[in-house]
Design a protein around this motif. Structure first.
Motif, PDB file in Angstrom:
ATOM      1  N   THR A 140     -12.520   1.006  61.129  1.00 21.63           N
ATOM      2  CA  THR A 140     -11.487   0.435  61.139  1.00 21.63           C
ATOM      3  C   THR A 140     -11.212  -0.440  62.498  1.00 21.63           C
ATOM      4  O   THR A 140     -10.636  -1.348  62.540  1.00 21.63           O
ATOM      5  CB  THR A 140      -9.957   1.167  60.795  1.00 21.63           C
ATOM      6  N   GLU A 175      -8.406  -4.058  65.216  1.00 25.18           N
ATOM      7  CA  GLU A 175      -8.019  -2.905  64.338  1.00 25.18           C
ATOM      8  C   GLU A 175      -7.570  -3.016  63.004  1.00 25.18           C
ATOM      9  O   GLU A 175      -6.522  -3.734  62.862  1.00 25.18           O
ATOM     10  CB  GLU A 175      -7.309  -1.672  64.990  1.00 25.18           C
ATOM     11  N   ASN A 230      -5.575  -2.243  59.707  1.00 21.99           N
ATOM     12  CA  ASN A 230      -4.924  -1.174  59.422  1.00 21.99           C
ATOM     13  C   ASN A 230      -4.352  -1.550  57.931  1.00 21.99           C
ATOM     14  O   ASN A 230      -3.519  -2.372  57.900  1.00 21.99           O
ATOM     15  CB  ASN A 230      -3.519  -1.092  60.447  1.00 21.99           C
ATOM     16  N   LYS A 231      -4.796  -0.975  57.008  1.00 20.58           N
ATOM     17  CA  LYS A 231      -4.519  -1.061  55.697  1.00 20.58           C
ATOM     18  C   LYS A 231      -2.939  -0.928  55.422  1.00 20.58           C
ATOM     19  O   LYS A 231      -2.353  -1.639  54.550  1.00 20.58           O
ATOM     20  CB  LYS A 231      -5.327  -0.151  54.756  1.00 20.58           C
ATOM     21  N   SER A 232      -2.307   0.292  55.853  1.00 24.08           N
ATOM     22  CA  SER A 232      -1.129   0.794  55.394  1.00 24.08           C
ATOM     23  C   SER A 232       0.009  -0.369  55.888  1.00 24.08           C
ATOM     24  O   SER A 232       1.089  -0.707  55.165  1.00 24.08           O
ATOM     25  CB  SER A 232      -0.618   2.153  55.890  1.00 24.08           C
ATOM     26  N   GLN A 233      -0.412  -1.002  57.074  1.00 23.10           N
ATOM     27  CA  GLN A 233       0.579  -2.082  57.607  1.00 23.10           C
ATOM     28  C   GLN A 233      -0.051  -3.470  57.293  1.00 23.10           C
ATOM     29  O   GLN A 233       0.610  -4.475  57.783  1.00 23.10           O
ATOM     30  CB  GLN A 233       0.594  -1.776  59.096  1.00 23.10           C
TER      31      GLN A 233
END
Lengths: 115, 114
Positions: free
Chosen positions: A55, A66, A68-71
């Protein structure tokens, strides 16, 4: 469909200071993410891109980003900026496997580095 | 390699005039794109092409036309210039699309319609 939001339109910093340019995206499918840089009166050139895997992505000129899939974010960072980093920076997204959609760009962030 | 080249660099048009923005790439890329960039708005896709003879509309195609007779060239035509078409136009190309390919951009054409 995808969309990109660059949270800051202008970021002024002093030389040798760290910088973060923020990018959030929205998509109903998996995406590829890009950062492009546009120096004054020039076209865009690729800084870095996230395709898959790690990531943390490293690019040219000491920049990194970076994923960040969740955000749903893809923030761009540099630990120490130079005057020559003064430019406009664009975050962009494209959908995986969607050949016809090209790139969806954010509105851009102007980074101004002063001494 | 020259990459993606665009001509002219700058042009002033009167309302109602027409012109063609030229774009050429020497990387043997299949995909070519035209974007317009307006201040504070990022880049918007006008038209794209997946190969010679094949073109399709992007997000903002109204007032523009394109053709692709060769792999190398992708001209953008403005038939009846309007002040709303004042912008910076960028041509880009990529080998393919849908797999995270890098797009390579030309230096841009700055157009002013008065």
């Amino acid at each position: 469909a995808q969309s990109v939001t660059q949270l800051d339109s202008q970021v002024p910093v002093f030389e040798e200071a760290p910088v973060e340019l923020r990018c959030n995206y929205s998509s109903s499918v998996s995406v590829y993410l890009f950062w492009y840089v546009q120096y004054p009166n020039q076209g865009l050139q690729l800084l870095l891109k996230y395709l898959s895997g790690s990531t943390l992505v490293k690019g040219i000129n000491g920049f990194e980003a970076e994923f960040n899939k969740s955000q749903t974010s893809f923030h761009l960072r540099k630990p120490s900026v130079h005057i020559s980093d003064t430019a406009e920076y664009f975050c962009a997204v494209s959908g995986r496997g969607q050949a016809g959609t090209a790139l969806i760009f954010g509105k851009g962030t102007t980074l101004s580095v002063s001494s | 390699n020259a990459g993606v080249t665009q001509t002219p660099k700058f042009r002033i048009l009167k309302i109602g005039q027409s012109m063609t923005l030229q774009c050429t790439q020497d990387m043997n890329h299949n995909y070519m794109y035209w974007y317009r960039q307006d201040p504070g708005m990022g880049l918007k896709l006008i038209y794209y092409s997946v190969g010679a003879g094949i073109t399709d509309k992007g997000e903002v195609p109204n007032g523009y036309n394109v053709s692709r007779s060769t792999t190398e060239d992708f001209p953008l035509r403005l038939e009846l210039a309007a002040p709303s078409q004042t912008s910076v136009y960028f041509c880009a190309s990529s080998y393919s699309a849908g797999n995270g390919e890098t797009q390579y951009f030309g230096p841009g054409t700055r157009l002013l319609v008065l």
